[in-house]
Scaffold this motif. Sequence first.
Motif, PDB file in Angstrom:
ATOM      1  N   ARG A  98       4.657  11.253  -0.423  1.00  0.00           N
ATOM      2  CA  ARG A  98       4.484   9.828  -0.116  1.00  0.00           C
ATOM      3  C   ARG A  98       3.184   9.638   0.647  1.00  0.00           C
ATOM      4  N   ALA A  99       2.545   8.490   0.408  1.00  0.00           N
ATOM      5  CA  ALA A  99       1.350   8.096   1.158  1.00  0.00           C
ATOM      6  C   ALA A  99       1.570   6.675   1.657  1.00  0.00           C
ATOM      7  N   SER A 100       1.367   6.474   2.957  1.00  0.00           N
ATOM      8  CA  SER A 100       1.691   5.180   3.572  1.00  0.00           C
ATOM      9  C   SER A 100       0.450   4.535   4.162  1.00  0.00           C
ATOM     10  N   PRO A 101       0.485   3.215   4.384  1.00  0.00           N
ATOM     11  CA  PRO A 101      -0.648   2.520   5.003  1.00  0.00           C
ATOM     12  C   PRO A 101      -0.947   3.099   6.383  1.00  0.00           C
ATOM     13  N   GLY A 102      -2.231   3.150   6.707  1.00  0.00           N
ATOM     14  CA  GLY A 102      -2.657   3.694   7.985  1.00  0.00           C
ATOM     15  C   GLY A 102      -2.781   5.204   7.973  1.00  0.00           C
ATOM     16  N   GLU A 103      -2.470   5.834   6.841  1.00  0.00           N
ATOM     17  CA  GLU A 103      -2.549   7.296   6.722  1.00  0.00           C
ATOM     18  C   GLU A 103      -3.611   7.698   5.699  1.00  0.00           C
ATOM     19  N   VAL A 104      -4.160   8.877   5.915  1.00  0.00           N
ATOM     20  CA  VAL A 104      -5.079   9.478   4.945  1.00  0.00           C
ATOM     21  C   VAL A 104      -4.373  10.683   4.345  1.00  0.00           C
ATOM     22  N   MET A 159      -9.886  18.055   6.401  1.00  0.00           N
ATOM     23  CA  MET A 159      -9.171  18.676   7.524  1.00  0.00           C
ATOM     24  C   MET A 159      -8.674  17.669   8.569  1.00  0.00           C
ATOM     25  N   ASP A 160      -9.261  16.482   8.635  1.00  0.00           N
ATOM     26  CA  ASP A 160      -8.806  15.469   9.584  1.00  0.00           C
ATOM     27  C   ASP A 160      -7.752  14.536   8.984  1.00  0.00           C
ATOM     28  N   ALA A 161      -7.348  14.772   7.759  1.00  0.00           N
ATOM     29  CA  ALA A 161      -6.369  13.902   7.101  1.00  0.00           C
ATOM     30  C   ALA A 161      -5.002  14.022   7.759  1.00  0.00           C
ATOM     31  N   ASP A 162      -4.225  12.948   7.680  1.00  0.00           N
ATOM     32  CA  ASP A 162      -2.863  12.966   8.231  1.00  0.00           C
ATOM     33  C   ASP A 162      -1.961  13.907   7.436  1.00  0.00           C
ATOM     34  N   ARG A 163      -2.226  13.994   6.143  1.00  0.00           N
ATOM     35  CA  ARG A 163      -1.404  14.849   5.280  1.00  0.00           C
ATOM     36  C   ARG A 163      -2.321  15.478   4.234  1.00  0.00           C
ATOM     37  N   ILE A 164      -2.187  16.762   4.041  1.00  0.00           N
ATOM     38  CA  ILE A 164      -2.961  17.470   3.017  1.00  0.00           C
ATOM     39  C   ILE A 164      -1.981  18.050   2.008  1.00  0.00           C
ATOM     40  N   VAL A 165      -2.190  17.711   0.731  1.00  0.00           N
ATOM     41  CA  VAL A 165      -1.370  18.251  -0.358  1.00  0.00           C
ATOM     42  C   VAL A 165      -2.199  19.324  -1.049  1.00  0.00           C
ATOM     43  N   VAL A 166      -1.683  20.550  -1.048  1.00  0.00           N
ATOM     44  CA  VAL A 166      -2.391  21.682  -1.656  1.00  0.00           C
ATOM     45  C   VAL A 166      -1.804  21.933  -3.040  1.00  0.00           C
ATOM     46  N   LEU A 167      -2.649  21.840  -4.062  1.00  0.00           N
ATOM     47  CA  LEU A 167      -2.205  22.079  -5.439  1.00  0.00           C
ATOM     48  C   LEU A 167      -2.667  23.446  -5.910  1.00  0.00           C
ATOM     49  N   ASP A 168      -1.806  24.104  -6.643  1.00  0.00           N
ATOM     50  CA  ASP A 168      -2.146  25.400  -7.238  1.00  0.00           C
ATOM     51  C   ASP A 168      -1.494  25.468  -8.615  1.00  0.00           C
ATOM     52  N   GLY A 216       0.765  -1.233   0.000  1.00  0.00           N
ATOM     53  CA  GLY A 216       0.000   0.000   0.000  1.00  0.00           C
ATOM     54  C   GLY A 216       0.796   1.283   0.000  1.00  0.00           C
ATOM     55  N   PHE A 217       2.100   1.234  -0.174  1.00  0.00           N
ATOM     56  CA  PHE A 217       2.904   2.452  -0.206  1.00  0.00           C
ATOM     57  C   PHE A 217       2.808   3.100  -1.586  1.00  0.00           C
ATOM     58  N   VAL A 218       2.509   4.390  -1.600  1.00  0.00           N
ATOM     59  CA  VAL A 218       2.411   5.149  -2.847  1.00  0.00           C
ATOM     60  C   VAL A 218       3.376   6.326  -2.754  1.00  0.00           C
ATOM     61  N   GLU A 219       4.154   6.522  -3.812  1.00  0.00           N
ATOM     62  CA  GLU A 219       5.097   7.640  -3.808  1.00  0.00           C
ATOM     63  C   GLU A 219       5.136   8.297  -5.186  1.00  0.00           C
ATOM     64  N   PHE A 220       5.058   9.629  -5.175  1.00  0.00           N
ATOM     65  CA  PHE A 220       5.237  10.424  -6.389  1.00  0.00           C
ATOM     66  C   PHE A 220       6.639  11.038  -6.330  1.00  0.00           C
ATOM     67  N   LYS A 221       7.436  10.788  -7.376  1.00  0.00           N
ATOM     68  CA  LYS A 221       8.801  11.308  -7.426  1.00  0.00           C
ATOM     69  C   LYS A 221       8.951  12.273  -8.600  1.00  0.00           C
ATOM     70  N   ASP A 222       8.957  13.555  -8.325  1.00  0.00           N
ATOM     71  CA  ASP A 222       9.185  14.589  -9.351  1.00  0.00           C
ATOM     72  C   ASP A 222       8.312  14.363 -10.588  1.00  0.00           C
ATOM     73  N   VAL A 223       7.029  14.120 -10.358  1.00  0.00           N
ATOM     74  CA  VAL A 223       6.116  13.757 -11.455  1.00  0.00           C
ATOM     75  C   VAL A 223       5.658  14.988 -12.221  1.00  0.00           C
ATOM     76  N   THR A 224       5.798  14.893 -13.541  1.00  0.00           N
ATOM     77  CA  THR A 224       5.280  15.916 -14.458  1.00  0.00           C
ATOM     78  C   THR A 224       4.439  15.206 -15.505  1.00  0.00           C
TER      79      THR A 224
END
Length: 575
Positions: free
Chosen positions: A355-361, A532-541, A330-338
Amino acid sequence: MLKLFRFLKPFTFSVAGVLVLLFFQSLAELYLPTLMADIVNTGIVKGDIPFIWRIGTLMLLVAGVSGICSVWAGFLSAKISVGFGRDVRGKIFSRAESFSLHEFGQIGTASLITRTTNDIMQIQNVLIMIMRMMISAPMMCIGGIIMAVSKDAELSLILVVVLPLLAGMIFVVAKKGVPLFKAMQVKLDRLNRVLLEGLTGIRVIRAFNRIDYEKKRFHEANRDLTATAIKVNRIMAALMPLMMLIMNFTSIAIVWFGGIRVSHGEMQIGDMMAFLQYAMQIMFSLVMLSMMFVMIPRASASATRINEVLEITPEIKDAEQVKLADRKRGFVEFKDVTFSYPGAEEPVIEDISFRASPGEVTAIIGGTGSGKSTLLNLIPRFYDVEKGAVLVDGVDVREMPQKALRAKIGFVPQIALLFSGTIEENIRFGKEDASEAEVRKAAEIAQATEFISGMKDGLDTQIAQGGTNISGGQKQRLSIARALVRRPEIYVFDDSFSALDFKTDARLRAALRKETADATVLIVAQRVTTVMDADRIVVLDEGKIAGMGSHKELLNTCAVYREIVSSQLSEEELA
């Protein structure tokens, strides 16, 4: 069209059987006029009754053999053509299933439907004609000419005049008809597209009171196709009367000049009757060939369109040497993705790393067009990255088997799509062998039990195509249940809570938190309350990461996030 005939390989013995049967049928039909000439010349003229019975019996046997061969050849031809159509349809469907979303857009859904149905039907029809006529018609024509000349060479001069005239007429008709047949397939595509849009978009059409406009669009496309069809059919309709006219005048000429030769003792009456039959066989074989050559160009246009689909090399395919994920789950990782859409001047997303890991939102938020959904579509490989890499369990998704990759993912799309069938069948779409208990549990977690139990047939309630007989919120909950039932390692929710009220949204997220505790969860959402309750929030602009962290961290460090939050929450809620 010859390229498609490779799909006839499984029917090799049947095709050979048809050719042999047609060979014997043609021989039998060519032999019958000669037997009839013998009956007239010897039996009737000389009054030899036993001879008439003997040759008559032989004629019945030959006609019986011809009939049996014809019926058997017809049965095999139909079986081959239908099997051929089945195989090509299967190939087109399989190839279309491997297309990326970009390739789907290139051809178009309406055109794919036309190619899979009407175009294949055109080739099936021609295939039957080819098998029935490609052997028998030339053989009857050439054999008929040889037999006619053997009966009377001088009378055959009539055929020298008639046959070029007949061939020239066929050529002129085919030359005018072929371009129109090709145009018909394109116009059929357009009609299907208008019809598909009109039926699937009926709610929008009614809401904006555009029924009359859509009717006009449909009638224009329909009239355009009809006008072309009428024009080509008028040309084709003129062919048969003209050919029959020539054949009848040919018959008159044969009887006229044949009668003169019979009266001069240069020809027997039985031979003249046989010559007349051979002349008819020759011209009928030309008629059959003309029909075949008129149908072939239309089928050729259809074959070109089918080959276009089959010859597309899917952009997204498994690597020659695939890698399987290691023990990570369940590990997901984006590496310098274009990533850029084909033809776009600028990337949709650029230099994305997290990165997004198991047990995390992990939640992704941003303005419209910031690339949120595009980002999620790269995980199951709906598109391939332009630069960088998307890793799942430490392996680049481009190096994993697509089947193995997607088996790890429970994907809930932005537009909830359901299939015609029961509610239970739609939920079980996520896991074919799911038990009834698993289906009910998934529906319960997705907060769908309440409205399902309120329906007359419960889980057996029929869903219309596209889920048009239930609400948007109900469709979203069933789509979520479909992902939950397979218990994947990675959950991907692409703005999947937008149609839910706040109360249902809160209950669903609470239930999901327990169910997905050991899984990796990625959520795209427009509502701040959802993320707002997520472990990690990625803000895109504008396709780039403007900030990353928890809700509280981003309030202090990310201006884009503060702007989104302040537009949705009051100061009291922020506090």
